[in-house]
Design an enzyme around this catalytic site. Sequence first.
Site, mmCIF file in Angstrom:
data_model
loop_
_atom_site.group_PDB
_atom_site.id
_atom_site.type_symbol
_atom_site.label_atom_id
_atom_site.label_comp_id
_atom_site.label_asym_id
_atom_site.label_seq_id
_atom_site.Cartn_x
_atom_site.Cartn_y
_atom_site.Cartn_z
ATOM 1 N N HIS A 1 52.115 2.419 11.069
ATOM 2 C CA HIS A 1 52.261 1.211 11.864
ATOM 3 C C HIS A 1 53.724 0.539 11.050
ATOM 4 O O HIS A 1 54.016 0.743 9.974
ATOM 5 C CB HIS A 1 51.190 -0.017 11.610
ATOM 6 C CG HIS A 1 50.295 0.211 12.506
ATOM 7 N ND1 HIS A 1 49.198 1.268 12.296
ATOM 8 C CD2 HIS A 1 50.065 -0.283 14.005
ATOM 9 C CE1 HIS A 1 48.321 1.365 13.402
ATOM 10 N NE2 HIS A 1 48.746 0.303 14.140
ATOM 11 N N LYS B 1 52.413 -5.560 9.637
ATOM 12 C CA LYS B 1 51.116 -5.623 10.012
ATOM 13 C C LYS B 1 50.461 -6.231 8.758
ATOM 14 O O LYS B 1 50.595 -5.600 7.783
ATOM 15 C CB LYS B 1 50.610 -4.349 10.482
ATOM 16 C CG LYS B 1 49.206 -4.022 10.742
ATOM 17 C CD LYS B 1 48.819 -2.789 11.341
ATOM 18 C CE LYS B 1 47.130 -2.731 11.974
ATOM 19 N NZ LYS B 1 46.729 -3.782 12.633
HETATM 20 N N1 LIG Z 1 44.075 -4.168 20.338
HETATM 21 C C1 LIG Z 1 45.420 -3.927 20.198
HETATM 22 O O1 LIG Z 1 45.360 -3.118 21.318
HETATM 23 C C2 LIG Z 1 46.253 -4.244 19.395
HETATM 24 C C3 LIG Z 1 45.950 -5.334 18.530
HETATM 25 N N2 LIG Z 1 46.771 -5.685 17.661
HETATM 26 C C4 LIG Z 1 46.204 -6.722 16.753
HETATM 27 O O2 LIG Z 1 46.569 -8.126 17.273
HETATM 28 C C5 LIG Z 1 46.867 -8.983 16.313
HETATM 29 C C6 LIG Z 1 48.383 -9.807 16.241
HETATM 30 O O3 LIG Z 1 49.104 -8.511 16.125
HETATM 31 P P1 LIG Z 1 50.760 -9.265 16.151
HETATM 32 O O4 LIG Z 1 51.020 -10.058 17.796
HETATM 33 O O5 LIG Z 1 51.477 -8.023 15.971
HETATM 34 O O6 LIG Z 1 50.744 -10.349 15.298
HETATM 35 P P2 LIG Z 1 52.043 -11.458 14.936
HETATM 36 O O7 LIG Z 1 51.781 -11.914 13.548
HETATM 37 O O8 LIG Z 1 53.162 -11.189 15.481
HETATM 38 O O9 LIG Z 1 51.242 -12.854 16.047
HETATM 39 C C7 LIG Z 1 50.172 -13.385 15.756
HETATM 40 C C8 LIG Z 1 50.314 -14.821 16.372
HETATM 41 O O10 LIG Z 1 49.290 -15.635 16.299
HETATM 42 C C9 LIG Z 1 49.394 -16.795 15.854
HETATM 43 N N3 LIG Z 1 48.276 -17.411 15.329
HETATM 44 C C10 LIG Z 1 47.572 -17.416 14.147
HETATM 45 N N4 LIG Z 1 46.379 -17.771 14.057
HETATM 46 C C11 LIG Z 1 46.285 -18.585 15.327
HETATM 47 C C12 LIG Z 1 45.304 -19.485 15.924
HETATM 48 N N5 LIG Z 1 44.184 -19.777 15.109
HETATM 49 N N6 LIG Z 1 45.385 -19.876 17.038
HETATM 50 C C13 LIG Z 1 46.549 -19.306 17.982
HETATM 51 N N7 LIG Z 1 47.632 -18.456 17.377
HETATM 52 C C14 LIG Z 1 47.298 -18.171 16.007
HETATM 53 C C15 LIG Z 1 50.556 -16.854 14.798
HETATM 54 O O11 LIG Z 1 51.414 -17.974 14.350
HETATM 55 C C16 LIG Z 1 51.366 -15.440 15.397
HETATM 56 O O12 LIG Z 1 52.449 -16.135 16.330
HETATM 57 C C17 LIG Z 1 46.643 -8.269 14.758
HETATM 58 O O13 LIG Z 1 45.283 -8.297 14.274
HETATM 59 C C18 LIG Z 1 47.073 -6.826 15.503
HETATM 60 O O14 LIG Z 1 46.522 -5.905 14.541
HETATM 61 C C19 LIG Z 1 48.261 -5.558 17.837
HETATM 62 C C20 LIG Z 1 48.463 -4.795 18.723
HETATM 63 C C21 LIG Z 1 47.795 -4.119 19.881
HETATM 64 O O1 LIG Z 2 49.109 -4.512 14.291
HETATM 65 C C1 LIG Z 2 49.375 -3.649 15.263
HETATM 66 O O2 LIG Z 2 50.554 -3.579 15.649
HETATM 67 C C2 LIG Z 2 48.385 -2.994 16.026
HETATM 68 N N1 LIG Z 2 47.166 -3.258 15.603
HETATM 69 C C3 LIG Z 2 46.054 -2.602 15.974
HETATM 70 C C4 LIG Z 2 45.041 -1.885 14.934
HETATM 71 O O3 LIG Z 2 45.153 -2.430 13.917
HETATM 72 O O4 LIG Z 2 44.498 -0.679 15.546
HETATM 73 C C5 LIG Z 2 46.312 -1.881 17.401
HETATM 74 C C6 LIG Z 2 47.537 -1.015 17.398
HETATM 75 O O5 LIG Z 2 47.412 0.013 16.410
HETATM 76 C C7 LIG Z 2 48.675 -1.881 16.821
#
Ligand SMILES: NC(=O)C1=CN([C@@H]2O[C@H](COP(=O)(O)OP(=O)(O)OC[C@H]3O[C@@H](n4cnc5c(N)ncnc54)[C@H](O)[C@@H]3O)[C@@H](O)[C@H]2O)C=CC1
Ligand SMILES: O=C(O)C1=N[C@H](C(=O)O)C[C@H](O)C1
Length: 246
Positions: free
Chosen positions: A132, A136
């Site tokens: 990643h 992350k």
């Molecule tokens: N399930 C999936 O397909 C995917 C999951 N993820 C997961 O999604 C999560 C976020 O990833 P990113 O967008 O890369 O992180 P990021 O750090 O770019 O964005 C997270 C956002 O959430 C905000 N935030 C934090 N606490 C909050 C709250 N209580 N209420 C509202 N907003 C809040 C932060 O200020 C930030 O803007 C991670 O856990 C990541 O692993 C990421 C990509 C795909």
């Molecule tokens: O943080 C990310 O970027 C992602 N988070 C998810 C994970 O932890 O599996 C999904 C994807 O891999 C991207």
Amino acid sequence: MTINVGVLGARGRMGATVVNAVEGASDLKLVAALDAGDDFAALADAQVVVDFTHPDAVMGNLEYLVEHDIHAVVGTTGFSDSRLADLRALLEPKPSLGVLIAPNFALGAVLAMRFAAQAAKFYASAEIIELHHNRKADAPSGTAAHTARMIAAARAEAGVAPGPDATTSELDGARGATVEEVRVHSVRLPGLVAHEEILFGGEGETLTIRHDSLDRTSFMPGVLLGVREVLKRPGLTVGLENVLDL
Ligand SMILES: NC(=O)C1=CN([C@@H]2O[C@H](COP(=O)(O)OP(=O)(O)OC[C@H]3O[C@@H](n4cnc5c(N)ncnc54)[C@H](O)[C@@H]3O)[C@@H](O)[C@H]2O)C=CC1
Ligand SMILES: O=C(O)C1=N[C@H](C(=O)O)C[C@H](O)C1
């Protein structure tokens, strides 16, 4: 029918991409795009809220959403068995409410996990490498942990024990973390988005299943499908494979 959608984590990498995707979907209406510190009262008109925030924040967000009868689609990682149990208990008094949690919304990642579960009973030895971007927060990735659990469940069902491993001396971390007896190795580098390799080894052969998300738009068809489906699925659903009916 138009579905009113709210987004939590709207200024983050995923949240901003979800905002664009919802705005581009003719059957969805973006009614709130909130981030940390914003007033959740703005979610009052939302039927479904999509959460891509932080493992430390997501349970509190879900408590708010369930309390206010708002369906949730969750991509945020960090869901242990005990968190899932807490969530089921939270949902018990609200039998018509749906929460969908998916560790990965990309179709290829969901298929890769399913293929890995199918392969697991034929190969006693399996290891996972997830790669990643270096911003992350969590390691191993939610996807890798979910994949390891699926491999372990398939092994248990087939009565296959994990394969031999002669390592007796190692530097801390050299053989990765262990999730349900599956070794998981995490790589963090700028330039990467989200990638996973599941490696199986047998007599004289290996099998590698690899998925690459090259752009965060890869997650959007799954997220939008989740928004449409969660309204029809009361209770807790874990994994997009259940929605895709794989
Ligand atoms: N399930 C999936 O397909 C995917 C999951 N993820 C997961 O999604 C999560 C976020 O990833 P990113 O967008 O890369 O992180 P990021 O750090 O770019 O964005 C997270 C956002 O959430 C905000 N935030 C934090 N606490 C909050 C709250 N209580 N209420 C509202 N907003 C809040 C932060 O200020 C930030 O803007 C991670 O856990 C990541 O692993 C990421 C990509 C795909
Ligand atoms: O943080 C990310 O970027 C992602 N988070 C998810 C994970 O932890 O599996 C999904 C994807 O891999 C991207």
